[in-house]
Design an enzyme around this catalytic site. Sequence first.
Site, PDB file in Angstrom:
ATOM      1  N   ASP A  47       0.298 -35.544  56.520  1.00 33.25           N
ATOM      2  CA  ASP A  47       0.854 -34.193  56.553  1.00 33.25           C
ATOM      3  C   ASP A  47       2.352 -34.215  56.814  1.00 33.25           C
ATOM      4  O   ASP A  47       2.883 -35.146  57.422  1.00 33.25           O
ATOM      5  CB  ASP A  47       0.202 -33.372  57.685  1.00 33.25           C
ATOM      6  CG  ASP A  47      -1.210 -32.923  57.356  1.00 33.25           C
ATOM      7  OD1 ASP A  47      -1.764 -33.339  56.315  1.00 33.25           O
ATOM      8  OD2 ASP A  47      -1.765 -32.148  58.164  1.00 33.25           O
TER       9      ASP A  47
ATOM     10  N   HIS B  83       0.684 -38.343  60.178  1.00 31.60           N
ATOM     11  CA  HIS B  83       1.887 -37.627  59.737  1.00 31.60           C
ATOM     12  C   HIS B  83       2.930 -38.618  59.232  1.00 31.60           C
ATOM     13  O   HIS B  83       3.241 -39.589  59.923  1.00 31.60           O
ATOM     14  CB  HIS B  83       2.455 -36.799  60.888  1.00 31.60           C
ATOM     15  CG  HIS B  83       1.541 -35.696  61.327  1.00 31.60           C
ATOM     16  ND1 HIS B  83       0.455 -35.912  62.144  1.00 31.60           N
ATOM     17  CD2 HIS B  83       1.532 -34.376  61.030  1.00 31.60           C
ATOM     18  CE1 HIS B  83      -0.179 -34.766  62.333  1.00 31.60           C
ATOM     19  NE2 HIS B  83       0.451 -33.813  61.673  1.00 31.60           N
TER      20      HIS B  83
HETATM   21 ZN   LIG Z   1       1.549 -30.199  59.782  1.00 37.59          ZN
END
Ligand SMILES: [Zn+2]
Length: 255
Positions: A56, A202
């Site tokens: 993400d 991430h």
């Molecule tokens: Zn996010």
Amino acid sequence: MNRVSIVAGAVAGLGVAGLAIAHAGPGITAIGPLRRRLFPRLAGLGRPDHVALTFDDGPDPATTPAFLELLAARRLHATFFLLGSMVDRAPDLAAQIAGAGHEVAVHGWEHRYTILRSARDVHSDLARATAVVAAATGQRPAYFRPPYGVLSAGALDAARGLGLTPVLWSSWGREWTAGASAGTVAGTVLAGLGGGGTILLHDSDCTSPAGSAAAALAALPQVLDACEVRGLRVGTLAEHWPGPGAAGSSGERVG
Ligand SMILES: [Zn+2]
């Protein structure tokens, strides 16, 4: 404690990593094991011999290229949930992600809670993000993951209208927490990971403390090695749910 930690803590405190839905209004309804059974796709549960690897918050020129290098060296593909605002700043990097054979998906334009925005605002945010991802990469995104993993009814409607299937995750690394290291991130991911799971990490620090993405990157080899030992193939969400028209083909309705 930043916003990410607060929500992550609240969600983790409910005992189900990342699974929360907000129905109409500001309340958040936790999803328990029952919901996992009812909405396996939303929870990221797919083929039992497969693990979906998802990232993400990118594309981020400061951090994403190192993830691409590692994945290329391991000959693996992943799904990148891109922020429209980040794609707008680095369209070439978004194209590079897709060009390397990875799947691109939508994480919204702005990284804001959908439950704090009007349905109209969320729809326009999601439409704009979907358009910029498609324009930069030449891929039509199939999946949507809301910022912070919190879905509003408006976000669900918007996703459905745009042909995006909402997907959360079943295992995460909590690399944004204080003191996170390769060891803690890998340990956290693997503790919650089984066959059919979806990993969330991430590839950018744009919504997390500096060093979060580096901890995720450093943890990846250990996570990938463990998957190999467990006989789990690692790949994209498209491979997680193979078959014609796999995205949204389960008849699963959410919200
Ligand atoms: Zn996010």
